[in-house]
Scaffold this motif. Structure first.
Motif, PDB file in Angstrom:
ATOM      1  N   ASP A  13      84.242   3.691 126.053  1.00  0.00           N
ATOM      2  CA  ASP A  13      82.982   4.005 126.728  1.00  0.00           C
ATOM      3  C   ASP A  13      81.806   3.646 125.816  1.00  0.00           C
ATOM      4  O   ASP A  13      81.603   4.275 124.775  1.00  0.00           O
ATOM      5  N   ASP A  33      78.776   4.250 126.101  1.00  0.00           N
ATOM      6  CA  ASP A  33      77.762   5.299 126.009  1.00  0.00           C
ATOM      7  C   ASP A  33      78.192   6.454 125.103  1.00  0.00           C
ATOM      8  O   ASP A  33      77.405   7.372 124.870  1.00  0.00           O
ATOM      9  N   ALA A  34      79.408   6.406 124.604  1.00  0.00           N
ATOM     10  CA  ALA A  34      79.937   7.532 123.824  1.00  0.00           C
ATOM     11  C   ALA A  34      79.614   7.378 122.343  1.00  0.00           C
ATOM     12  O   ALA A  34      79.781   6.310 121.760  1.00  0.00           O
ATOM     13  N   PRO A  81      76.675   5.289 119.651  1.00  0.00           N
ATOM     14  CA  PRO A  81      77.153   4.626 120.866  1.00  0.00           C
ATOM     15  C   PRO A  81      76.989   3.114 120.771  1.00  0.00           C
ATOM     16  O   PRO A  81      76.154   2.613 120.010  1.00  0.00           O
ATOM     17  N   ILE A 125      79.040  11.776 125.364  1.00  0.00           N
ATOM     18  CA  ILE A 125      78.089  10.806 125.900  1.00  0.00           C
ATOM     19  C   ILE A 125      76.720  11.079 125.275  1.00  0.00           C
ATOM     20  O   ILE A 125      76.189  12.188 125.377  1.00  0.00           O
TER      21      ILE A 125
END
Length: 275
Positions: A86, A88-89, A121, A143
């Motif tokens: 991910d 956005d993590a 991120p 996130i």
């Protein structure tokens, strides 16, 4: 200062072992004792080689919603070139056993027990165990909540041994926190710290607050007050607390009681969309 870091090794209990254990899941908190982390409950992740994970927490509607936490076990020569699926993590890694090589933006960082890494991120990073022994580390994922006007914080590679704990005022140093991030740095939307209590030290009131918690006991034992219950915890146990769960503790000794602590910080509370 001598420090120890408990790490699970898996296995399967004998058929003669009693089923009774200390595992608890309530509407306000969960206790995952060290005896739960056996082979049968390990998870395997895509794009990781020679690796298994014990999932300690994950977002659940109506419980905790901001983070997940794993204990990763990577065999020699194992790891991943694409660990985070991910973009956005953000992540925090904390090593409890062995040596882990983290390569971020082409630069390799060798992490040993007590090692902490903050991974922003959308980072280009990889992890490998280049040693001949397993490495075990915590991986906390969240996130990232971007704020207009604030930059994304940079990567950090630190070790607990190089940081002086901050004593809680009025406790004569019996209650102290090792902070890897400046609390005044509002670019960060989570803090992962190490809390240390000397034998007999206490949290002398029931903390009741909006922050969610993951607490992994690194060393020692204590009696924890969670909601309406007193529970005993020891090295290797995990406590998972939803927002506003009352909490306090008494460190029983004979040695220090220490835990790795996650909490979400520095952001407005999300409101329902306007109709």
């Amino acid at each position: 200062m001598n420090r120890t870091y408990y790490a699970p090794t898996g296995g399967v209990p004998p058929q003669t072992q009693l089923l009774t254990d200390r595992a608890v899941f309530t509407e306000a908190y969960a206790i995952i004792p060290k005896g739960v982390m056996m082979d049968i409950v390990a998870s395997y992740l895509p794009l990781w080689e020679g690796t298994r994970a014990w999932v300690l927490s994950r977002p659940l509607s109506g419980f905790t919603e901001t983070f997940s936490q794993y204990i990763m076990e990577v065999a020699p020569k194992g790891g991943s070139d694409r660990p985070e699926p991910d973009a956005d993590a953000e992540g925090v890694l904390f090593v409890v056993e062995g040596e882990l090589t983290v390569t971020l933006d082409g630069k390799a960082h060798l992490m040993s027990p007590g090692g902490y890494a903050f991974i922003p991120p959308a980072s280009a990073w990889s992890v490998r165990n280049a040693s001949d022994k397993p490495v075990r580390f915590h991986w906390i994922r969240k996130i990232y909540e971007a704020v207009d006007g604030l930059d994304v914080p940079p990567a950090l590679f630190l070790n607990e041994a190089d940081i002086t704990p901050d004593p809680m005022p009025g406790t004569e140093g019996k209650w102290a926190t090792t902070r890897f991030v400046d609390t005044a740095d509002l670019r960060h939307d989570m803090h992962v710290t190490i809390v240390t209590f000397e034998p007999g030290a206490v949290i002398p009131f029931a903390e009741t607050h909006v922050m969610e918690h993951g607490l992994y006991v690194l060393e020692g034992k204590a009696v924890y007050r969670l909601n309406q219950d007193w529970v005993e915890v020891e090295a290797g146990d995990y406590m998972w607390l939803r927002a506003f769960c009352p909490q306090a503790c008494y460190a029983g000794g004979p040695g220090k009681f220490r835990y790795l602590l996650y909490k979400d910080v520095n952001r407005h509370m999300k409101l329902k969309p306007r109709v």
